[in-house]
Structures are given as structure tokens and as C-alpha cells.
Design an enzyme around this catalytic site. Structure first.
Site, PDB file in Angstrom:
ATOM      1  N   ASP A 148       0.849  -1.187   0.000  1.00  0.00           N
ATOM      2  CA  ASP A 148       0.000   0.000   0.000  1.00  0.00           C
ATOM      3  C   ASP A 148       0.888   1.242   0.000  1.00  0.00           C
ATOM      4  O   ASP A 148       1.794   1.360   0.828  1.00  0.00           O
ATOM      5  CB  ASP A 148      -0.904   0.010   1.240  1.00  0.00           C
ATOM      6  CG  ASP A 148      -1.911   1.141   1.212  1.00  0.00           C
ATOM      7  OD1 ASP A 148      -2.940   0.988   0.539  1.00  0.00           O
ATOM      8  OD2 ASP A 148      -1.653   2.175   1.857  1.00  0.00           O
TER       9      ASP A 148
ATOM     10  N   ASN B 235      -2.490  12.799  -4.194  1.00  0.00           N
ATOM     11  CA  ASN B 235      -3.556  13.274  -5.078  1.00  0.00           C
ATOM     12  C   ASN B 235      -4.015  14.677  -4.702  1.00  0.00           C
ATOM     13  O   ASN B 235      -4.216  15.531  -5.569  1.00  0.00           O
ATOM     14  CB  ASN B 235      -4.746  12.318  -5.053  1.00  0.00           C
ATOM     15  CG  ASN B 235      -4.576  11.134  -5.974  1.00  0.00           C
ATOM     16  OD1 ASN B 235      -3.835  11.199  -6.950  1.00  0.00           O
ATOM     17  ND2 ASN B 235      -5.248  10.051  -5.666  1.00  0.00           N
TER      18      ASN B 235
ATOM     19  N   HIS C 191      -4.501  14.412  -9.533  1.00  0.00           N
ATOM     20  CA  HIS C 191      -4.711  13.012  -9.895  1.00  0.00           C
ATOM     21  C   HIS C 191      -3.814  12.549 -11.039  1.00  0.00           C
ATOM     22  O   HIS C 191      -3.490  11.364 -11.124  1.00  0.00           O
ATOM     23  CB  HIS C 191      -6.184  12.755 -10.220  1.00  0.00           C
ATOM     24  CG  HIS C 191      -7.048  12.817  -9.002  1.00  0.00           C
ATOM     25  ND1 HIS C 191      -7.222  11.740  -8.164  1.00  0.00           N
ATOM     26  CD2 HIS C 191      -7.755  13.833  -8.458  1.00  0.00           C
ATOM     27  CE1 HIS C 191      -8.000  12.076  -7.167  1.00  0.00           C
ATOM     28  NE2 HIS C 191      -8.348  13.346  -7.318  1.00  0.00           N
TER      29      HIS C 191
ATOM     30  N   ASP D  97      -1.717   9.278 -10.741  1.00  0.00           N
ATOM     31  CA  ASP D  97      -1.713   8.200 -11.733  1.00  0.00           C
ATOM     32  C   ASP D  97      -0.288   7.826 -12.131  1.00  0.00           C
ATOM     33  O   ASP D  97       0.030   6.642 -12.295  1.00  0.00           O
ATOM     34  CB  ASP D  97      -2.494   8.616 -12.982  1.00  0.00           C
ATOM     35  CG  ASP D  97      -4.001   8.611 -12.775  1.00  0.00           C
ATOM     36  OD1 ASP D  97      -4.469   8.148 -11.711  1.00  0.00           O
ATOM     37  OD2 ASP D  97      -4.715   9.083 -13.685  1.00  0.00           O
TER      38      ASP D  97
ATOM     39  N   GLU E  35      -4.669   2.321  -4.325  1.00  0.00           N
ATOM     40  CA  GLU E  35      -3.208   2.395  -4.260  1.00  0.00           C
ATOM     41  C   GLU E  35      -2.606   1.115  -3.685  1.00  0.00           C
ATOM     42  O   GLU E  35      -1.478   1.114  -3.215  1.00  0.00           O
ATOM     43  CB  GLU E  35      -2.772   3.614  -3.444  1.00  0.00           C
ATOM     44  CG  GLU E  35      -3.047   3.539  -1.966  1.00  0.00           C
ATOM     45  CD  GLU E  35      -4.445   3.987  -1.557  1.00  0.00           C
ATOM     46  OE1 GLU E  35      -4.661   4.150  -0.344  1.00  0.00           O
ATOM     47  OE2 GLU E  35      -5.319   4.167  -2.417  1.00  0.00           O
TER      48      GLU E  35
END
Length: 180
Positions: A56, A64, A69, A73, A99
Site C-alpha cells: 500500500d 492526489n 490526480h 496516476d 493504491e
């Protein structure tokens, strides 16, 4: 008038689309479950072991929120690439959701799994990422490790539950660490 004929995608391309996460280009969750089930069956049949790493990205929401974002990404794509690079050809790399990623290590016991997990953790922390406006960005990851067979681990669901518990402990102990 005849309706327009759409070209058909080759079966191989359709299979890839059905099993691959489009953002990170690693396996998707459905394909992961299928492959993991096969590996557990194989380990059971041949009296072997399978390790599962649940990874994680720490404080991903902050990435973010701070950088946007698109940068988030890009971080996910980079982590997927790191995992693919660190994996052996027999290993299974997948995006579990959000994530979270999973790496399945067939024929790998606890010591080997922890070694791989630490190497992945270090590679993620040392990755050269760019935040918004080109600012350097560093991310870390917490990793939970679980094994099959183990006490109370009889199924894929049990294996995921143990890995998730180990991941939770890694997060609770300060993040950027590996727990079994």
C-alpha cells in the site's frame, strides 16, 4: 443500407484487456484471484509454499490532494513498473485496488518473501518521481506478508486476510515498513 462492420479485436488482445489494469499494466484483481487460486492449489498438491505481499502506497490521498490526480496516476504507474521489474517471471504482480498492489511469490517461504518485500520497499522509497510543477516527489510503501500454508490459512480469502492484517500492523507501526 448495411450497418458498419466493426473490426474484431484478436482473442489475445481481448484476453489482455480483460485481465490487465489499464493504468498500471499489471494484472487486475479478477485475474489475480484466478492466478492465486491456481498457485494455492499447486502448493497444496505439491506440498509447497506461496507468499503474498500486500503493498500500500503510504499517504497516497495526500499525493492526489497536493499534486493532483495526474501525478497520482503517474505514481501508480511507476510503482507498477517497479513491482514488475523486481518480480521474477513466475511471480504474479497485480493492482488490488486504489493504491494497493499484490505480489504473489510461488515457492517462496517467509525469509525470501521478507527479502523481496524489503527490496521493493526500498526501491519505491528511492524512486525519482516528479510532483506538480516538476518538484521532486518521494513516496513510501507499507507491505504486509502472508504465507500459505499457515495456521488458519486455508483459502485465498484467508491469505488475503492475513496479508491485510500484517499491512495494517505495518501502517500502525509508522508506515514505510514490512510486517509478517
Amino acid at each position: 443500407e448495411c450497418p458498419a462492420v466493426r473490426p474484431r479485436l484478436p482473442a489475445v488482445r481481448l484476453a489482455a484487456l480483460a485481465t490487465t489494469d489499464p493504468l498500471t499494466l499489471v494484472l487486475n484483481r479478477r485475474a489475480l484471484i484466478d492466478r492465486l487460486t491456481t498457485e494455492i492449489d499447486r502448493a497444496r498438491r505439491y506440498d509447497s509454499v506461496v507468499s503474498l505481499l500486500m503493498i500500500d502506497i503510504d499517504h497516497f490521498k495526500l499525493v492526489n490532494d497536493t499534486h493532483g490526480h495526474l501525478v497520482g496516476d503517474e505514481v501508480l504507474r511507476e510503482v507498477g513498473a517497479i513491482l514488475q521489474h523486481e518480480a521474477r517471471t513466475v511471480d504474479i504482480v497485480a493492482r488490488y485496488g486504489g493504491e494497493e498492489f499484490v505480489v504473489v511469490l510461488p515457492e517462496t517461504g517467509q525469509e525470501g518473501a521478507v527479502t523481496v518485500a524489503e527490496r521493493i520497499r526500498e526501491r519505491i522509497a528511492s524512486a525519482q518521481l516528479c510532483g506538480s510543477n516538476g518538484t521532486p516527489l518521494t513516496v513510501t510503501a507499507s507491505i504486509g506478508v502472508a504465507l500459505f500454508p499457515a495456521p488458519y490459512v486455508e483459502s485465498t480469502e484467508d491469505l488475503f486476510a492475513r496479508a491485510d492484517e500484517a499491512l495494517y500492523r505495518a501502517k500502525a507501526d509508522g508506515r514505510d515498513r514490512v510486517h509478517v
